[in-house]
Design an enzyme around this catalytic site. Structure first.
Site, PDB file in Angstrom:
ATOM      1  N   ASP A 157      -7.361 -20.258 -24.046  1.00 21.91           N
ATOM      2  CA  ASP A 157      -6.034 -20.261 -24.647  1.00 21.91           C
ATOM      3  C   ASP A 157      -5.492 -21.693 -24.690  1.00 21.91           C
ATOM      4  OD1 ASP A 157      -5.355 -17.105 -24.514  1.00 21.91           O
ATOM      5  OD2 ASP A 157      -6.507 -17.758 -22.774  1.00 21.91           O
ATOM      6  N   VAL A 205      11.718  -2.823  -1.871  1.00 18.68           N
ATOM      7  CA  VAL A 205      11.412  -3.661  -3.033  1.00 18.68           C
ATOM      8  C   VAL A 205      10.806  -4.969  -2.555  1.00 18.68           C
ATOM      9  CG1 VAL A 205      12.395  -4.885  -5.024  1.00 18.68           C
ATOM     10  CG2 VAL A 205      13.266  -2.622  -4.387  1.00 18.68           C
ATOM     11  N   SER A 243      12.982 -15.027 -12.375  1.00 12.62           N
ATOM     12  CA  SER A 243      12.554 -14.092 -13.417  1.00 12.62           C
ATOM     13  C   SER A 243      11.136 -14.366 -13.874  1.00 12.62           C
ATOM     14  CB  SER A 243      13.493 -14.188 -14.630  1.00 12.62           C
ATOM     15  OG  SER A 243      14.718 -13.548 -14.388  1.00 12.62           O
ATOM     16  N   HIS A 297      13.973 -12.641 -23.160  1.00 14.95           N
ATOM     17  CA  HIS A 297      13.653 -12.683 -21.725  1.00 14.95           C
ATOM     18  C   HIS A 297      12.522 -11.725 -21.368  1.00 14.95           C
ATOM     19  CE1 HIS A 297      14.351 -11.991 -17.367  1.00 14.95           C
ATOM     20  NE2 HIS A 297      14.792 -13.245 -17.371  1.00 14.95           N
ATOM     21  N   ASP A 312      10.740 -11.846   0.325  1.00 19.28           N
ATOM     22  CA  ASP A 312       9.433 -11.435   0.862  1.00 19.28           C
ATOM     23  C   ASP A 312       8.270 -12.341   0.490  1.00 19.28           C
ATOM     24  OD1 ASP A 312      10.400  -8.940   2.025  1.00 19.28           O
ATOM     25  OD2 ASP A 312      10.675  -8.285  -0.042  1.00 19.28           O
ATOM     26  N   ASP A 365      12.696   2.416 -29.659  1.00 15.83           N
ATOM     27  CA  ASP A 365      12.276   1.096 -30.117  1.00 15.83           C
ATOM     28  C   ASP A 365      12.795   0.028 -29.151  1.00 15.83           C
ATOM     29  OD1 ASP A 365      11.427  -1.119 -31.462  1.00 15.83           O
ATOM     30  OD2 ASP A 365      12.987  -1.038 -33.014  1.00 15.83           O
ATOM     31  N   ASN A 396      18.762 -16.617  -8.939  1.00 13.71           N
ATOM     32  CA  ASN A 396      18.708 -18.052  -9.236  1.00 13.71           C
ATOM     33  C   ASN A 396      19.991 -18.796  -8.878  1.00 13.71           C
ATOM     34  OD1 ASN A 396      16.151 -17.594 -10.442  1.00 13.71           O
ATOM     35  ND2 ASN A 396      17.142 -17.044 -12.376  1.00 13.71           N
ATOM     36  N   ASP A 419      13.635  -4.635 -18.692  1.00 14.85           N
ATOM     37  CA  ASP A 419      14.208  -5.935 -19.047  1.00 14.85           C
ATOM     38  C   ASP A 419      14.972  -5.830 -20.367  1.00 14.85           C
ATOM     39  OD1 ASP A 419      14.254  -8.973 -19.493  1.00 14.85           O
ATOM     40  OD2 ASP A 419      13.068  -8.830 -17.667  1.00 14.85           O
ATOM     41  N   ASP A 446      14.366   2.350 -25.216  1.00 14.68           N
ATOM     42  CA  ASP A 446      15.521   1.466 -25.214  1.00 14.68           C
ATOM     43  C   ASP A 446      16.729   2.236 -24.692  1.00 14.68           C
ATOM     44  OD1 ASP A 446      17.727  -0.080 -25.784  1.00 14.68           O
ATOM     45  OD2 ASP A 446      17.145  -0.530 -27.848  1.00 14.68           O
ATOM     46  N   ASN A 464      -8.363 -15.577 -25.976  1.00  9.57           N
ATOM     47  CA  ASN A 464      -8.379 -15.221 -27.393  1.00  9.57           C
ATOM     48  C   ASN A 464      -8.047 -16.412 -28.280  1.00  9.57           C
ATOM     49  OD1 ASN A 464      -5.677 -15.484 -26.807  1.00  9.57           O
ATOM     50  ND2 ASN A 464      -5.040 -13.582 -27.809  1.00  9.57           N
ATOM     51  N   ASP A 489      17.144   4.735 -28.021  1.00 12.38           N
ATOM     52  CA  ASP A 489      16.122   5.074 -29.014  1.00 12.38           C
ATOM     53  C   ASP A 489      14.752   4.674 -28.471  1.00 12.38           C
ATOM     54  OD1 ASP A 489      15.643   2.296 -29.545  1.00 12.38           O
ATOM     55  OD2 ASP A 489      17.301   2.284 -30.986  1.00 12.38           O
TER      56      ASP A 489
END
Length: 468
Positions: free
Chosen positions: A96, A268, A315, A161, A292, A154, A253, A129, A147, A175, A152
């Site tokens: 890549d 988590v 993120s 983000h 962690d 899509d 952040n 996200d 969504d 690729n 919906d």
């Protein structure tokens, strides 16, 4: 993972025999001879091993063509071909175009882990996200999603983000386009819970977590969070954990030790961001009581316009950890989320500053993968020594024997002796005595041995230098 370079990759020489005078000063070349019966070997060929329907021979390099022709003329010979060598890559380097800028891959030994696991289409990572754009570098690994912002089916990304987050995890490597995602073939489940401004309600996030768990997510990536604790988020996370999903979230952040949710929830895995020098990025949240794990906090990706962007923040560190976790699950599907989490934390490289939980550190993909598999990734050459021969600084006028011996857990396949930087002789096996005629070389003679194991790893001895 072995990189197979020929159909003979699995064939190993099984024995070494003393070289004749024909080999005394010339490199040997291995041939594989397919046989139908008894074969009369040419004078310049030395049999070194037998295989089902074949045998291996060593031939002086200058005589390879002639010996091969002579063997092919024998009715008992089915074929003659070089005894090719297969190598296990100590690291994997995708083609890549922006891979060279992905410093986190080598820093965390992901490229070493790739020799044993590159992911699986059976593993699903949910990106909860802003949605995910169907970019060329992601399309092959993208599942249908949902969504929750617009209610919906899509989950398109109107912010960017989520698309960048997904690329860190599973942009298609090797690729010739874009960047290399950590999990080569893992599937991305896009779940849109944040709007175009990158914000969204806890209730939508909770619904997205539950949706991901109900749709088979092995790992749920949450590159989001807020300063307030929440029962609706805790309930959603508990539900996902009950469905055997590993939930991984960004520490935040603000450059603060203040708790960030859902990352600060005990069930988590909370991820902070580390620099190329293994320090904490100043904007990364921290806390020995709740942060962690650390992962590289800046990763190059293509934005939704297809332009290279340096994606920085917890993120970005979070999907890095999710991608590595996916490699672990792909390598051992029976591993529980608790096992994967423990492997990530306990094998992490310890960092200075006391900003992470005790016993954890910056992620080490190869070490974590070895722990989960219960089998080390072997990228180390054999232990090889010169057991006899002229010592460095000695003066030698005649032929000098050099004893070489090597050991390796996976087995030693080949020894080589180098004289003045060139291969002098090559033999199969783990021990051999080479005869070096001093008169054939210059006034300064440098001798070094090299051994190979069954995975193609190799190691040299220190050089011995003597004089005529």
């Amino acid at each position: 993972m072995r990189v197979i370079t020929s159909v003979l990759a699995g064939l190993m020489l099984t024995a070494a025999v003393p070289a004749t005078s024909a080999f005394a000063a010339e490199e040997a070349v291995g041939l594989v001879v397919g046989v139908r019966g008894e074969v009369d070997l040419p004078a310049r060929a030395i049999e070194t091993g037998t295989l089902p329907g074949a045998l291996t021979v060593d031939v002086p390099r200058s005589r390879v063509a002639a010996v091969a022709d002579e063997l092919r003329a024998d009715p008992a010979v089915a074929y003659v071909e070089p005894d090719h060598i297969a190598h296990a890559a100590a690291v994997v380097t995708p083609n890549d175009p922006y891979y060279a800028q992905q410093w986190g891959i080598a820093k965390t030994r992901v490229n070493t882990a790739w020799t044993a696991s590159r992911g699986s289409a059976a593993i699903t990572v949910a990106v909860v996200d802003t949605g995910v754009k169907r970019q060329p570098d992601l399309a092959a690994n993208l599942l249908p999603g949902y969504d929750f912002v617009n209610s919906d089916t899509d989950p398109a990304d109107d912010d960017g983000h989520g698309t960048m987050t997904a690329q860190v995890i599973a942009a298609t490597p090797n690729n010739g386009a874009g960047v290399a995602g950590i999990c080569w073939t893992c599937k991305i489940l896009p779940v849109k819970v944040l709007g175009a401004g990158g914000s969204g309600s806890y209730s939508n996030i909770a619904a997205g977590i539950r949706y991901a768990a109900d749709h088979g997510a092995d790992i749920i990536n949450l590159s989001l969070g807020g300063s307030s604790d929440s029962q609706v988020l805790r309930s959603a996370v508990a539900y996902a954990v009950s469905k055997n999903a590993l939930v991984i979230a960004a520490a935040g952040n603000e450059g603060s030790a203040a708790l960030h949710y859902p990352a600060a929830m005990p069930s988590v895995l909370a991820v902070g961001a580390s620099t190329p020098g293994d320090a904490r990025y100043p904007w990364s949240n921290y806390g020995a009581s709740w942060a962690d794990l650390a992962a590289p906090g800046c990763n190059p990706v293509l934005n939704t316009a297809g332009v290279l962007t340096n994606f920085c923040g917890t993120s970005s560190a979070t999907p890095f950890a999710s991608g590595v976790a996916a490699l672990l699950v792909a390598a051992k599907p029976a591993a529980t989320p608790a096992t994967v989490r423990l492997a990530l934390e306990k094998t992490a490289v310890k960092l200075a500053g006391n900003w992470l939980a005790a016993g954890s550190g910056r992620i080490d993909a190869a070490a974590a993968l070895s722990t989960v598999r219960g089998q080390a990734i072997d990228v180390t050459g054999p232990a090889v020594t010169i057991t006899r021969g002229a010592a460095s600084g000695a003066r030698v006028a005649s032929t000098t024997p050099y004893g070489v011996r090597a050991t390796d857990p996976s087995g030693v396949t080949r020894l080589e002796l180098y004289v003045n930087g060139k291969v002098y002789q090559r033999v199969a096996g783990a021990a051999y005595t080479f005869a070096v005629p001093a008169w054939k070389f210059g006034k300064v003679v440098r001798v070094q041995a090299k051994a190979y194991d069954r995975l193609g790893n190799a190691r040299f001895t220190p050089t011995r230098t003597w004089y005529r």
